[in-house]
Each structure stands twice: as C-alpha cells, then as structure tokens.
Scaffold this active site. Structure first.
Site, mmCIF file in Angstrom:
data_model
loop_
_atom_site.group_PDB
_atom_site.id
_atom_site.type_symbol
_atom_site.label_atom_id
_atom_site.label_comp_id
_atom_site.label_asym_id
_atom_site.label_seq_id
_atom_site.Cartn_x
_atom_site.Cartn_y
_atom_site.Cartn_z
ATOM 1 N NE ARG A 134 -3.819 -2.022 2.605
ATOM 2 C CZ ARG A 134 -3.693 -3.173 3.251
ATOM 3 N NH1 ARG A 134 -2.552 -3.442 3.890
ATOM 4 N NH2 ARG A 134 -4.673 -4.055 3.278
ATOM 5 C CE LYS A 158 -8.091 -0.309 5.232
ATOM 6 N NZ LYS A 158 -8.775 -0.392 3.923
ATOM 7 C CG HIS A 223 -4.927 1.232 -4.202
ATOM 8 N ND1 HIS A 223 -4.322 0.895 -3.002
ATOM 9 C CD2 HIS A 223 -6.080 0.509 -4.242
ATOM 10 C CE1 HIS A 223 -5.071 0.026 -2.353
ATOM 11 N NE2 HIS A 223 -6.137 -0.232 -3.086
ATOM 12 N NE ARG A 226 -3.275 -3.076 -1.751
ATOM 13 C CZ ARG A 226 -2.940 -3.962 -0.821
ATOM 14 N NH1 ARG A 226 -1.658 -4.315 -0.686
ATOM 15 N NH2 ARG A 226 -3.838 -4.507 -0.030
ATOM 16 C CG HIS A 249 -7.226 -8.005 0.876
ATOM 17 N ND1 HIS A 249 -7.429 -8.391 -0.437
ATOM 18 C CD2 HIS A 249 -6.868 -6.697 0.823
ATOM 19 C CE1 HIS A 249 -7.209 -7.358 -1.242
ATOM 20 N NE2 HIS A 249 -6.872 -6.327 -0.500
ATOM 21 C CE1 TYR A 258 -7.019 -6.288 -7.316
ATOM 22 C CE2 TYR A 258 -7.364 -7.408 -5.229
ATOM 23 C CZ TYR A 258 -6.992 -6.285 -5.942
ATOM 24 O OH TYR A 258 -6.605 -5.158 -5.262
#
Length: 301
Positions: A134, A158, A223, A226, A249, A258
């Site tokens: 990120r 995150k 992003h 990414r 995630h 995706y």
C-alpha cells in the site's frame, strides 16, 4: 470496546465516531434509546447517500446496539430495522503487461541519464508492483526494512495486522541502489525533509512517470500498481488465498474482486481444466477421433 477488544485501527475508530455522532444528531441525542421507528427515519435520511456509505453507517449502528445489549444497557436490539443495501463495489482499475513494461522502460531511460531521483523511483515502483505494498506502507518503510540478504520483509499494515511480504531479487537490487544514497542518520528508506515521502508526492511521481511512458495519467496511481500486482499473480496461476495473504486483506471476499477482472481467462480455465470439460459434444467428438486413431493402429489397411 472497539479499541481494546476488537483491535480496530485509529481510522476505523474515527469512522465509527463520525457515524454514531451523525446518527445521534439526526435523532436529537436519543440514539441509545432509539426505537425501530427511529431507525426507519434514519434510513430515510440516508436515501440520498451512496449504498456503500449507508452500509458503513448501518454496520456501525449494529455494532453499537449489539454492544448496548451485551452490556445490559438495553434489553433489545432494534438494529434489524436498519437497511442492508447490496454492495456496489466497482471493479479495480488495472494495467496490462504492456503498460507495466512501458513504465519500466521509462525508468531505465531515466536511470541511464543519471541522478538519484531515478533510483528512488525505480525502488518505489519495484516495491509497488513487485510486492503489492500500500502507498502508506511503502512511504513509511524504515531505512533497513529491505535487507539485501533477506527475501522478505514484515509489515504492520492496515488495522495493525502484520504480514510477511516476499521481495523479489529485482526489488532488492533496486532498493540497494537507492539506499546507498539515503543519509545514514535517516530513519526512513524514502526520506523527505524531516519525515518520509508523502502519499501525495508518491501519487504525483507515479502520474508523471505514466505521462512520460505514454500512459494516460488518469489510468494509474500507486493503488493501481497494487491492483496490477494482484491481478497478474492470479493470471499467472497464483492461489487466491496466497494473494490474500500477500495483500494483507482481512477478508478473502476483498481479494475475490480480482477474480472478476479477467473473466475470459476464468472461462477458458474451466473449459480446459474441469474434469467434465470433455464430456460435452466437443469432448465426444474428440473421444471419437481418438478411438478412430486407436482402431486404425490396431487394424492397419
């Protein structure tokens, strides 16, 4: 409770605070005693908002009323009256392989001209596309986060979750080239003034690189690189669970988006790899041709 028990990140806590304050204002300070009818009024006030925003607000209130009931502060939970809008999450923007190649050609051209700016940009893009970091994770990397003799780094990303991120030989080489020019007393790998490179500046650098590489700047951002990392891994046959871990995630449902960006490849995969792929008419014809060849070998003319 959200901080101590759920381990929510600071941004999550701030979002909950804003949503609860906003709902309390609409109900004139009576949020804790809200009835199902009150929550229906809230839902009507939220009608002009996007579905994702309504879903977030409703989730915050469900957590709030669940907490009140668990703590014995009220005997019921009225949150069933809250709306449950469907998800309208858009598909991520991605770059194809040709665009990624164009970016790296432009980086090599700049490196050939000399200067440390090109070395820094090379390290940034290698880590964005090669490891799926990120923007915030990348900009705030400690000076010694990437070691020449260690093919991975450990990130706290995150939500405060730690994950192991493999670093390619290319990325380690690019970082080593750049790190040789970073002041020894800098705590950051990408210093800028008294702090580290900002996300805004990283965004500007990537946009400028895209423009020079002949790629419309609106198609790219940190992003997006990414996203390209994740999409190209899946195209190459990577396991979805592995990509989830690499991206950090918390929920695999976030990673599954995706799988929608290259439906043609997925259809081809089912048609070519599924055990029943040869059971249909095409498979029957193929089986018939194979049987004919066997018969011809057994009974030559």
């Amino acid at each position: 409770m959200m901080a101590a028990e759920a381990g929510a990140a600071r941004n999550t806590l701030l979002a909950y605070e804003r949503d609860l304050d906003g709902a309390s204002m609409l109900l004139e300070g009576r949020l804790g005693e809200a009835s199902p009818e009150d929550l229906h009024r809230l839902a009507e006030a939220w009608l002009p908002l996007k579905r994702a925003t309504v879903a977030r607000k409703a989730a915050a209130l469900r957590r709030f009323f669940g907490f009140l009931q668990d703590e014995g502060l009220r005997g019921d939970d009225p949150s069933a009256a809250l709306p449950r809008p469907g998800s309208d999450r858009p598909l991520p923007k991605i770059l194809d392989h040709a665009a990624v190649d164009a970016l790296f050609r432009e980086i090599e051209r700049r490196k050939a001209e000399g200067g440390t700016a090109a070395l820094r940009l090379s390290a940034l893009v290698e880590l964005l596309y090669g490891s799926g970091l990120r923007a915030t994770e990348l900009c705030s990397l400690p000076r010694n986060a990437v070691s020449p003799d260690r093919p991975f780094l450990i990130l706290r990303g995150k939500g405060g979750r730690e994950r192991l991120v493999p670093i390619s030989d290319r990325a380690r080489a690019a970082v080593a080239e750049w790190a040789a020019h970073v002041p020894r007393d800098s705590p950051h790998l990408f210093p800028s003034g008294k702090k580290h490179l900002s996300r805004v500046r990283l965004y500007q650098l990537i946009k400028a690189l895209a423009a020079d590489a002949g790629i419309p700047p609106e198609r790219i951002s940190p992003h997006v690189l990414r996203h390209a990392f994740a999409t190209h891994l899946l195209e190459g046959g990577a396991d979805l669970r592995a990509v989830q871990l690499l991206l950090g995630h918390a929920d695999i449902a976030t990673t599954q988006i995706y799988t929608h960006v290259d439906s043609r490849r997925l259809i081809e995969l089912v048609n070519s790899r599924h055990p029943l792929a040869d059971a249909g008419p095409t498979g029957a014809r193929r089986a018939g041709r194979a049987a004919g060849r066997v018969d011809a070998r057994r009974n030559p003319a």
